[in-house]
Design a protein around this motif. Structure first.
Motif, PDB file in Angstrom:
ATOM      1  N   ASP A 238      54.250  44.512  40.447  1.00  0.00           N
ATOM      2  CA  ASP A 238      53.154  44.030  41.289  1.00  0.00           C
ATOM      3  C   ASP A 238      52.474  45.442  40.776  1.00  0.00           C
ATOM      4  N   ALA A 241      49.641  45.033  38.530  1.00  0.00           N
ATOM      5  CA  ALA A 241      48.967  43.619  38.335  1.00  0.00           C
ATOM      6  C   ALA A 241      47.862  44.383  39.597  1.00  0.00           C
ATOM      7  N   ALA A 243      44.034  43.008  41.537  1.00  0.00           N
ATOM      8  CA  ALA A 243      43.799  42.911  42.807  1.00  0.00           C
ATOM      9  C   ALA A 243      43.138  41.628  42.924  1.00  0.00           C
ATOM     10  N   LYS A 244      43.957  40.474  43.063  1.00  0.00           N
ATOM     11  CA  LYS A 244      43.395  38.502  43.141  1.00  0.00           C
ATOM     12  C   LYS A 244      41.531  39.000  43.341  1.00  0.00           C
ATOM     13  N   ASP A 245      40.877  38.262  42.645  1.00  0.00           N
ATOM     14  CA  ASP A 245      39.214  38.129  43.189  1.00  0.00           C
ATOM     15  C   ASP A 245      38.771  37.213  44.273  1.00  0.00           C
ATOM     16  N   ILE A 246      39.088  37.777  46.126  1.00  0.00           N
ATOM     17  CA  ILE A 246      38.703  36.533  46.446  1.00  0.00           C
ATOM     18  C   ILE A 246      37.797  36.388  47.285  1.00  0.00           C
ATOM     19  N   SER A 259      44.305  44.303  49.208  1.00  0.00           N
ATOM     20  CA  SER A 259      45.513  43.706  48.205  1.00  0.00           C
ATOM     21  C   SER A 259      46.187  45.116  48.344  1.00  0.00           C
ATOM     22  N   ARG A 262      53.543  42.292  46.299  1.00  0.00           N
ATOM     23  CA  ARG A 262      54.118  42.037  47.377  1.00  0.00           C
ATOM     24  C   ARG A 262      55.230  42.561  47.547  1.00  0.00           C
ATOM     25  N   GLU A 347      45.472  34.734  50.932  1.00  0.00           N
ATOM     26  CA  GLU A 347      44.697  34.495  49.862  1.00  0.00           C
ATOM     27  C   GLU A 347      44.437  32.910  50.285  1.00  0.00           C
ATOM     28  N   ASP A 348      45.496  32.181  50.887  1.00  0.00           N
ATOM     29  CA  ASP A 348      45.410  30.758  50.322  1.00  0.00           C
ATOM     30  C   ASP A 348      44.318  30.260  51.486  1.00  0.00           C
TER      31      ASP A 348
END
Length: 442
Positions: A238, A241, A243-246, A259, A262, A347-348
Protein backbone atom coordinates in the motif's frame (compact mmCIF):
# COMPACT_ATOMS: atom_id res chain seq x y z
CA UNK A 1 15.20 -15.68 13.59
CA UNK A 2 13.13 -16.25 10.47
CA UNK A 3 13.72 -14.18 7.32
CA UNK A 4 10.42 -13.61 5.51
CA UNK A 5 11.59 -11.15 2.88
CA UNK A 6 9.39 -10.46 -0.13
CA UNK A 7 9.50 -8.25 -3.22
CA UNK A 8 7.46 -5.53 -1.52
CA UNK A 9 9.03 -5.39 1.91
CA UNK A 10 11.62 -7.01 4.13
CA UNK A 11 10.51 -8.62 7.36
CA UNK A 12 12.53 -10.34 10.03
CA UNK A 13 10.60 -12.42 12.52
CA UNK A 14 12.10 -12.98 15.96
CA UNK A 15 10.73 -15.50 18.45
CA UNK A 16 12.09 -14.52 21.82
CA UNK A 17 12.93 -16.98 24.59
CA UNK A 18 11.40 -19.77 22.55
CA UNK A 19 7.95 -18.38 23.37
CA UNK A 20 5.61 -19.38 20.53
CA UNK A 21 2.88 -17.07 21.84
CA UNK A 22 4.77 -13.84 21.05
CA UNK A 23 7.21 -12.67 18.41
CA UNK A 24 8.73 -9.47 17.05
CA UNK A 25 8.68 -8.25 13.47
CA UNK A 26 11.38 -5.89 12.21
CA UNK A 27 10.07 -4.14 9.13
CA UNK A 28 12.42 -2.39 6.71
CA UNK A 29 10.62 0.71 5.43
CA UNK A 30 11.79 3.68 3.29
CA UNK A 31 12.05 5.63 6.56
CA UNK A 32 14.25 3.03 8.20
CA UNK A 33 13.59 -0.13 10.23
CA UNK A 34 10.43 -0.37 12.30
CA UNK A 35 10.01 -2.84 15.16
CA UNK A 36 6.60 -4.26 16.07
CA UNK A 37 6.21 -6.72 18.91
CA UNK A 38 3.23 -9.01 18.48
CA UNK A 39 2.12 -9.89 22.02
CA UNK A 40 0.21 -12.99 23.02
CA UNK A 41 -3.58 -12.94 22.84
CA UNK A 42 -5.50 -11.41 25.72
CA UNK A 43 -5.77 -13.75 28.73
CA UNK A 44 -8.94 -15.75 29.11
CA UNK A 45 -11.41 -14.53 31.75
CA UNK A 46 -11.13 -16.30 35.10
CA UNK A 47 -13.86 -18.60 36.30
CA UNK A 48 -15.06 -19.42 32.77
CA UNK A 49 -14.65 -22.69 30.90
CA UNK A 50 -11.98 -22.62 28.20
CA UNK A 51 -14.30 -22.67 25.17
CA UNK A 52 -16.70 -19.93 26.26
CA UNK A 53 -13.73 -18.06 27.73
CA UNK A 54 -12.00 -17.93 24.34
CA UNK A 55 -15.20 -16.59 22.76
CA UNK A 56 -15.48 -13.95 25.48
CA UNK A 57 -11.83 -12.93 25.08
CA UNK A 58 -12.25 -12.51 21.31
CA UNK A 59 -15.38 -10.44 21.96
CA UNK A 60 -13.48 -8.31 24.48
CA UNK A 61 -10.66 -7.57 22.02
CA UNK A 62 -13.10 -6.49 19.30
CA UNK A 63 -15.19 -4.40 21.71
CA UNK A 64 -12.22 -2.73 23.41
CA UNK A 65 -10.01 -1.89 20.44
CA UNK A 66 -12.91 -1.59 18.03
CA UNK A 67 -16.34 -0.58 19.35
CA UNK A 68 -18.77 -2.68 21.41
CA UNK A 69 -21.53 -1.36 19.15
CA UNK A 70 -20.19 -3.47 16.27
CA UNK A 71 -19.92 -6.84 18.10
CA UNK A 72 -23.11 -8.90 18.25
CA UNK A 73 -24.61 -12.08 19.65
CA UNK A 74 -28.08 -13.46 19.12
CA UNK A 75 -30.69 -12.37 21.64
CA UNK A 76 -32.55 -15.67 21.65
CA UNK A 77 -33.10 -18.83 19.66
CA UNK A 78 -34.11 -18.51 16.04
CA UNK A 79 -36.97 -20.52 14.62
CA UNK A 80 -36.08 -23.07 11.94
CA UNK A 81 -38.99 -25.13 10.67
CA UNK A 82 -40.78 -26.64 13.61
CA UNK A 83 -37.77 -26.48 15.89
CA UNK A 84 -35.31 -23.96 17.25
CA UNK A 85 -31.80 -23.26 16.01
CA UNK A 86 -29.36 -21.26 18.08
CA UNK A 87 -27.05 -18.88 16.22
CA UNK A 88 -24.13 -19.15 18.60
CA UNK A 89 -21.66 -17.25 16.44
CA UNK A 90 -20.26 -13.85 17.25
CA UNK A 91 -20.90 -11.31 14.53
CA UNK A 92 -18.93 -8.25 13.54
CA UNK A 93 -21.15 -5.73 11.74
CA UNK A 94 -20.26 -2.28 10.42
CA UNK A 95 -21.86 -0.53 7.50
CA UNK A 96 -22.86 -3.15 4.94
CA UNK A 97 -20.18 -5.68 5.82
CA UNK A 98 -20.35 -8.47 8.34
CA UNK A 99 -18.17 -11.27 9.68
CA UNK A 100 -19.41 -14.53 11.18
CA UNK A 101 -16.81 -15.45 13.79
CA UNK A 102 -16.50 -19.09 14.84
CA UNK A 103 -14.19 -19.46 17.85
CA UNK A 104 -12.77 -22.93 18.49
CA UNK A 105 -10.53 -23.74 21.45
CA UNK A 106 -8.18 -26.66 22.16
CA UNK A 107 -9.32 -27.61 25.64
CA UNK A 108 -7.11 -30.67 26.13
CA UNK A 109 -3.38 -31.23 25.92
CA UNK A 110 -2.27 -31.06 22.26
CA UNK A 111 -1.32 -34.30 20.53
CA UNK A 112 1.70 -34.86 18.25
CA UNK A 113 1.93 -32.34 15.43
CA UNK A 114 0.46 -34.51 12.67
CA UNK A 115 -2.59 -35.40 14.74
CA UNK A 116 -2.94 -31.84 15.95
CA UNK A 117 -2.87 -30.48 12.41
CA UNK A 118 -5.57 -32.96 11.41
CA UNK A 119 -7.70 -31.88 14.38
CA UNK A 120 -7.32 -28.20 13.44
CA UNK A 121 -8.38 -28.96 9.87
CA UNK A 122 -11.40 -30.89 11.15
CA UNK A 123 -12.66 -28.12 13.45
CA UNK A 124 -11.96 -25.48 10.79
CA UNK A 125 -14.18 -27.34 8.33
CA UNK A 126 -16.88 -27.62 10.98
CA UNK A 127 -16.57 -23.91 11.78
CA UNK A 128 -16.97 -22.91 8.12
CA UNK A 129 -20.08 -25.06 7.76
CA UNK A 130 -21.53 -23.45 10.87
CA UNK A 131 -20.74 -19.98 9.56
CA UNK A 132 -22.40 -20.81 6.25
CA UNK A 133 -25.47 -22.04 8.12
CA UNK A 134 -25.62 -18.86 10.19
CA UNK A 135 -25.61 -16.61 7.13
CA UNK A 136 -28.17 -18.81 5.38
CA UNK A 137 -30.40 -18.62 8.47
CA UNK A 138 -30.08 -14.84 8.71
CA UNK A 139 -30.96 -14.50 5.05
CA UNK A 140 -34.06 -16.66 5.46
CA UNK A 141 -35.18 -15.19 8.74
CA UNK A 142 -33.80 -11.92 10.18
CA UNK A 143 -32.89 -12.18 13.85
CA UNK A 144 -32.60 -9.79 16.74
CA UNK A 145 -28.95 -9.47 17.73
CA UNK A 146 -27.54 -7.81 20.85
CA UNK A 147 -24.41 -5.68 20.68
CA UNK A 148 -21.72 -5.19 23.27
CA UNK A 149 -23.73 -2.44 24.97
CA UNK A 150 -26.77 -4.69 25.33
CA UNK A 151 -28.74 -2.96 22.58
CA UNK A 152 -30.82 -4.78 20.00
CA UNK A 153 -30.48 -4.59 16.23
CA UNK A 154 -32.61 -6.51 13.75
CA UNK A 155 -30.15 -8.18 11.37
CA UNK A 156 -31.26 -9.20 7.89
CA UNK A 157 -28.54 -11.33 6.35
CA UNK A 158 -29.43 -10.07 2.88
CA UNK A 159 -28.37 -6.53 3.83
CA UNK A 160 -24.72 -7.51 4.38
CA UNK A 161 -21.71 -8.79 2.49
CA UNK A 162 -20.28 -11.63 4.61
CA UNK A 163 -16.91 -13.13 5.44
CA UNK A 164 -16.49 -16.28 7.55
CA UNK A 165 -13.77 -16.27 10.21
CA UNK A 166 -12.38 -19.40 11.83
CA UNK A 167 -10.71 -18.21 15.03
CA UNK A 168 -8.49 -20.73 16.81
CA UNK A 169 -7.45 -20.58 20.46
CA UNK A 170 -4.55 -23.02 20.80
CA UNK A 171 -1.58 -23.20 23.19
CA UNK A 172 0.91 -24.11 20.43
CA UNK A 173 -0.12 -24.42 16.81
CA UNK A 174 2.29 -26.73 14.93
CA UNK A 175 4.61 -24.73 12.70
CA UNK A 176 3.49 -24.07 9.12
CA UNK A 177 -0.04 -25.30 9.82
CA UNK A 178 -2.09 -24.03 6.92
CA UNK A 179 -5.83 -24.59 6.96
CA UNK A 180 -7.48 -25.62 3.71
CA UNK A 181 -10.90 -23.96 3.54
CA UNK A 182 -13.38 -25.36 1.05
CA UNK A 183 -15.56 -22.85 -0.84
CA UNK A 184 -18.71 -22.01 1.11
CA UNK A 185 -20.16 -19.30 -1.09
CA UNK A 186 -18.48 -16.39 0.71
CA UNK A 187 -14.94 -15.28 1.57
CA UNK A 188 -13.34 -17.19 4.45
CA UNK A 189 -10.20 -16.83 6.52
CA UNK A 190 -8.48 -18.73 9.34
CA UNK A 191 -6.77 -16.87 12.20
CA UNK A 192 -5.38 -17.54 15.63
CA UNK A 193 -6.69 -15.50 18.51
CA UNK A 194 -3.34 -13.70 18.63
CA UNK A 195 -3.81 -12.72 14.96
CA UNK A 196 -7.28 -11.40 15.82
CA UNK A 197 -6.01 -9.32 18.74
CA UNK A 198 -3.15 -7.98 16.60
CA UNK A 199 -5.53 -6.71 13.90
CA UNK A 200 -7.74 -4.88 16.38
CA UNK A 201 -4.80 -3.48 18.34
CA UNK A 202 -3.08 -2.34 15.13
CA UNK A 203 -6.12 -0.72 13.50
CA UNK A 204 -8.42 0.31 16.40
CA UNK A 205 -11.34 0.35 13.95
CA UNK A 206 -13.91 -2.38 13.35
CA UNK A 207 -14.53 -1.11 9.82
CA UNK A 208 -10.81 -1.30 9.04
CA UNK A 209 -10.58 -4.83 10.47
CA UNK A 210 -13.56 -5.96 8.39
CA UNK A 211 -12.03 -4.44 5.27
CA UNK A 212 -8.79 -6.27 6.02
CA UNK A 213 -10.56 -9.61 6.56
CA UNK A 214 -12.23 -9.34 3.16
CA UNK A 215 -8.97 -8.34 1.53
CA UNK A 216 -6.87 -11.07 3.16
CA UNK A 217 -9.52 -13.72 2.44
CA UNK A 218 -8.99 -12.97 -1.25
CA UNK A 219 -5.25 -13.68 -0.93
CA UNK A 220 -3.46 -17.02 -0.79
CA UNK A 221 -3.76 -18.54 2.73
CA UNK A 222 -0.89 -18.21 5.17
CA UNK A 223 0.08 -20.49 8.07
CA UNK A 224 -1.89 -19.98 11.26
CA UNK A 225 -0.22 -17.36 13.42
CA UNK A 226 1.45 -15.60 10.49
CA UNK A 227 -1.25 -12.99 9.86
CA UNK A 228 0.89 -10.10 11.16
CA UNK A 229 3.52 -10.99 8.52
CA UNK A 230 0.93 -10.86 5.74
CA UNK A 231 -0.45 -7.62 7.18
CA UNK A 232 2.93 -5.90 6.91
CA UNK A 233 3.52 -7.21 3.41
CA UNK A 234 0.18 -5.73 2.32
CA UNK A 235 0.89 -2.51 4.24
CA UNK A 236 4.23 -2.15 2.45
CA UNK A 237 2.52 -2.70 -0.90
CA UNK A 238 0.00 0.00 0.00
CA UNK A 239 2.76 2.43 0.94
CA UNK A 240 4.46 1.87 -2.43
CA UNK A 241 1.28 2.16 -4.51
CA UNK A 242 0.77 5.44 -6.42
CA UNK A 243 -2.10 7.71 -5.43
CA UNK A 244 -5.27 7.45 -7.52
CA UNK A 245 -6.23 10.36 -9.72
CA UNK A 246 -9.45 11.77 -8.24
CA UNK A 247 -11.38 14.86 -9.29
CA UNK A 248 -10.92 17.17 -6.29
CA UNK A 249 -13.37 19.66 -7.78
CA UNK A 250 -16.20 17.39 -6.66
CA UNK A 251 -16.01 19.09 -3.26
CA UNK A 252 -15.81 22.50 -4.90
CA UNK A 253 -12.97 24.98 -5.47
CA UNK A 254 -10.02 24.47 -3.16
CA UNK A 255 -10.40 20.74 -2.77
CA UNK A 256 -7.13 18.88 -2.25
CA UNK A 257 -6.18 15.25 -2.83
CA UNK A 258 -5.38 13.33 0.35
CA UNK A 259 -3.93 9.88 -0.17
CA UNK A 260 -3.07 7.43 2.58
CA UNK A 261 -2.27 3.71 2.60
CA UNK A 262 -5.23 1.55 3.49
CA UNK A 263 -3.10 -0.30 6.03
CA UNK A 264 -0.82 1.63 8.42
CA UNK A 265 2.61 0.21 9.12
CA UNK A 266 2.63 1.86 12.55
CA UNK A 267 -0.11 0.94 15.03
CA UNK A 268 -2.91 3.45 15.54
CA UNK A 269 -1.71 6.11 17.97
CA UNK A 270 1.98 5.35 17.50
CA UNK A 271 2.83 9.04 17.06
CA UNK A 272 3.33 9.37 20.82
CA UNK A 273 0.23 11.50 21.32
CA UNK A 274 -3.36 10.61 22.09
CA UNK A 275 -4.80 12.65 19.24
CA UNK A 276 -6.15 9.54 17.51
CA UNK A 277 -8.37 9.00 20.57
CA UNK A 278 -10.37 12.08 19.60
CA UNK A 279 -12.19 9.99 17.02
CA UNK A 280 -12.86 7.21 19.54
CA UNK A 281 -14.16 9.71 22.07
CA UNK A 282 -16.49 11.24 19.48
CA UNK A 283 -17.70 7.75 18.54
CA UNK A 284 -18.35 7.07 22.23
CA UNK A 285 -20.29 10.35 22.47
CA UNK A 286 -22.59 9.15 19.70
CA UNK A 287 -22.81 5.64 21.14
CA UNK A 288 -23.79 6.79 24.61
CA UNK A 289 -26.06 9.72 23.74
CA UNK A 290 -29.78 9.78 24.45
CA UNK A 291 -31.89 9.05 21.38
CA UNK A 292 -34.84 11.22 20.47
CA UNK A 293 -38.17 9.54 19.80
CA UNK A 294 -37.71 9.77 16.02
CA UNK A 295 -34.27 8.09 16.11
CA UNK A 296 -33.83 4.31 16.35
CA UNK A 297 -30.85 2.18 17.36
CA UNK A 298 -30.49 1.24 13.68
CA UNK A 299 -29.94 4.94 12.93
CA UNK A 300 -27.26 5.15 15.60
CA UNK A 301 -25.57 2.07 14.11
CA UNK A 302 -25.56 3.74 10.68
CA UNK A 303 -24.02 6.95 12.04
CA UNK A 304 -21.32 5.04 13.94
CA UNK A 305 -20.56 2.96 10.84
CA UNK A 306 -20.23 6.06 8.66
CA UNK A 307 -17.91 7.76 11.15
CA UNK A 308 -15.79 4.63 11.64
CA UNK A 309 -14.96 4.72 7.92
CA UNK A 310 -12.47 7.52 8.54
CA UNK A 311 -9.12 6.01 7.40
CA UNK A 312 -6.98 4.84 10.30
CA UNK A 313 -3.77 6.58 9.08
CA UNK A 314 -5.65 9.91 9.00
CA UNK A 315 -7.10 9.78 12.50
CA UNK A 316 -4.20 11.27 14.45
CA UNK A 317 -3.98 14.25 12.09
CA UNK A 318 -7.73 14.79 12.30
CA UNK A 319 -7.53 14.54 16.09
CA UNK A 320 -4.86 17.24 16.24
CA UNK A 321 -6.97 19.42 13.95
CA UNK A 322 -10.11 18.98 16.04
CA UNK A 323 -8.25 19.88 19.23
CA UNK A 324 -6.91 22.99 17.49
CA UNK A 325 -10.45 23.86 16.36
CA UNK A 326 -11.79 23.56 19.90
CA UNK A 327 -9.04 25.87 21.20
CA UNK A 328 -9.62 28.35 18.39
CA UNK A 329 -13.39 28.81 18.07
CA UNK A 330 -13.96 30.47 21.50
CA UNK A 331 -11.53 33.28 20.62
CA UNK A 332 -14.18 35.69 19.31
CA UNK A 333 -16.03 38.70 20.74
CA UNK A 334 -19.23 38.12 22.69
CA UNK A 335 -22.29 37.32 20.59
CA UNK A 336 -20.10 36.26 17.65
CA UNK A 337 -19.73 32.70 16.44
CA UNK A 338 -16.71 31.17 14.75
CA UNK A 339 -16.89 28.03 12.64
CA UNK A 340 -14.21 25.69 11.38
CA UNK A 341 -14.73 22.64 9.20
CA UNK A 342 -12.92 19.73 7.59
CA UNK A 343 -14.61 17.72 4.85
CA UNK A 344 -13.73 14.35 3.37
CA UNK A 345 -15.29 12.92 0.22
CA UNK A 346 -14.42 9.27 -0.28
CA UNK A 347 -13.00 8.20 -3.61
CA UNK A 348 -16.29 6.60 -4.70
CA UNK A 349 -17.93 10.04 -4.45
CA UNK A 350 -20.90 8.63 -2.55
CA UNK A 351 -19.91 9.23 1.09
CA UNK A 352 -18.98 12.54 2.62
CA UNK A 353 -17.80 13.19 6.17
CA UNK A 354 -17.85 16.66 7.73
CA UNK A 355 -16.36 17.44 11.13
CA UNK A 356 -16.34 20.90 12.61
CA UNK A 357 -16.36 23.11 15.66
CA UNK A 358 -18.34 26.21 16.56
CA UNK A 359 -18.07 28.74 19.38
CA UNK A 360 -21.23 27.62 21.17
CA UNK A 361 -24.31 25.47 20.80
CA UNK A 362 -27.80 26.89 20.63
CA UNK A 363 -30.85 26.46 18.36
CA UNK A 364 -29.42 28.91 15.79
CA UNK A 365 -26.09 27.10 15.64
CA UNK A 366 -27.91 23.76 15.41
CA UNK A 367 -30.06 24.95 12.50
CA UNK A 368 -27.08 26.57 10.78
CA UNK A 369 -25.04 23.39 10.98
CA UNK A 370 -27.92 21.35 9.59
CA UNK A 371 -28.17 23.81 6.69
CA UNK A 372 -24.42 23.51 6.07
CA UNK A 373 -24.55 19.71 5.91
CA UNK A 374 -27.57 19.76 3.59
CA UNK A 375 -25.96 22.33 1.30
CA UNK A 376 -22.66 20.45 0.98
CA UNK A 377 -24.56 17.21 0.32
CA UNK A 378 -26.65 18.88 -2.36
CA UNK A 379 -23.61 20.47 -4.02
CA UNK A 380 -21.60 17.25 -4.18
CA UNK A 381 -24.48 15.09 -5.40
CA UNK A 382 -25.27 17.69 -8.07
CA UNK A 383 -21.69 17.28 -9.34
CA UNK A 384 -21.53 13.49 -9.09
CA UNK A 385 -25.08 12.75 -10.24
CA UNK A 386 -25.27 10.03 -7.55
CA UNK A 387 -27.83 11.51 -5.17
CA UNK A 388 -29.77 8.31 -4.51
CA UNK A 389 -26.78 6.31 -3.27
CA UNK A 390 -25.01 9.18 -1.48
CA UNK A 391 -24.90 10.18 2.18
CA UNK A 392 -23.29 12.93 4.24
CA UNK A 393 -22.47 12.73 7.93
CA UNK A 394 -21.79 15.92 9.87
CA UNK A 395 -20.30 15.94 13.38
CA UNK A 396 -20.06 19.25 15.24
CA UNK A 397 -18.11 19.91 18.44
CA UNK A 398 -18.94 22.90 20.64
CA UNK A 399 -16.88 23.78 23.73
CA UNK A 400 -18.39 23.57 27.19
CA UNK A 401 -17.27 25.67 30.11
CA UNK A 402 -19.11 24.07 33.03
CA UNK A 403 -16.43 21.55 33.92
CA UNK A 404 -18.74 18.59 33.29
CA UNK A 405 -17.10 17.68 29.97
CA UNK A 406 -14.89 19.58 27.50
CA UNK A 407 -17.35 19.67 24.58
CA UNK A 408 -20.72 18.60 23.24
CA UNK A 409 -21.01 16.40 20.15
CA UNK A 410 -23.89 16.90 17.73
CA UNK A 411 -24.62 14.86 14.63
CA UNK A 412 -26.54 15.46 11.40
CA UNK A 413 -26.83 12.77 8.72
CA UNK A 414 -28.57 13.13 5.37
CA UNK A 415 -28.84 10.76 2.44
CA UNK A 416 -30.39 10.53 -1.00
CA UNK A 417 -32.01 13.39 -2.89
CA UNK A 418 -32.89 16.08 -0.35
CA UNK A 419 -35.26 17.78 -2.81
CA UNK A 420 -34.26 21.24 -1.58
CA UNK A 421 -36.27 24.10 -2.99
CA UNK A 422 -34.61 26.89 -4.95
CA UNK A 423 -35.33 29.21 -2.05
CA UNK A 424 -33.64 26.88 0.47
CA UNK A 425 -30.59 26.50 -1.74
CA UNK A 426 -30.34 30.28 -2.13
CA UNK A 427 -30.67 30.92 1.62
CA UNK A 428 -28.16 28.20 2.53
CA UNK A 429 -25.72 29.38 -0.15
CA UNK A 430 -25.92 33.00 0.97
CA UNK A 431 -25.15 31.91 4.51
CA UNK A 432 -22.36 29.46 3.83
CA UNK A 433 -20.81 30.29 0.46
CA UNK A 434 -20.44 34.00 1.09
CA UNK A 435 -17.11 33.53 2.83
CA UNK A 436 -16.36 29.87 2.23
CA UNK A 437 -12.61 30.32 2.16
CA UNK A 438 -12.65 31.81 5.64
CA UNK A 439 -15.23 29.45 7.08
CA UNK A 440 -14.02 26.14 5.74
CA UNK A 441 -10.86 24.07 5.60
CA UNK A 442 -11.68 21.63 2.81
Amino acid sequence: MTDTASSTTQLWRYVQDDDPSAFTLIVETPNGPYMRRIPPALPLPSGVEHGPGAEAAAHTAAATWGMPDFVFQQAEHATKGSGLRELGDRLLLAGRRGAVVQVKARTIKPKPDAQETAWIQKVATKAMNQAKGTVRQLRMLPAEMINGRGRALQVDGNAYEWVAVFLLDHPQVPEETQVSLKPIGMPAIALTRRDWDFLFDQLRSTTAVLDYLFRAADEEPVPLGEEPVRFYELAAADAAAPAKDIDTELVGPGGTLFSTPRLPQAPAGADGTHAHLMIRIMLEDVATSFLRDSVAEADRFTVLSDFDRLPVPARAEWGHLLLDMLRDVPEVPDEHCKWRFRRLLEEDGARQLIVGAATRFDPIVQASFSAYVQLRHHEVTARTGMAEESSTLGVLLTPRHDGVRPWDTNVVRVHGDLDLSDEEIQVYSEAWNRAAEDAESA
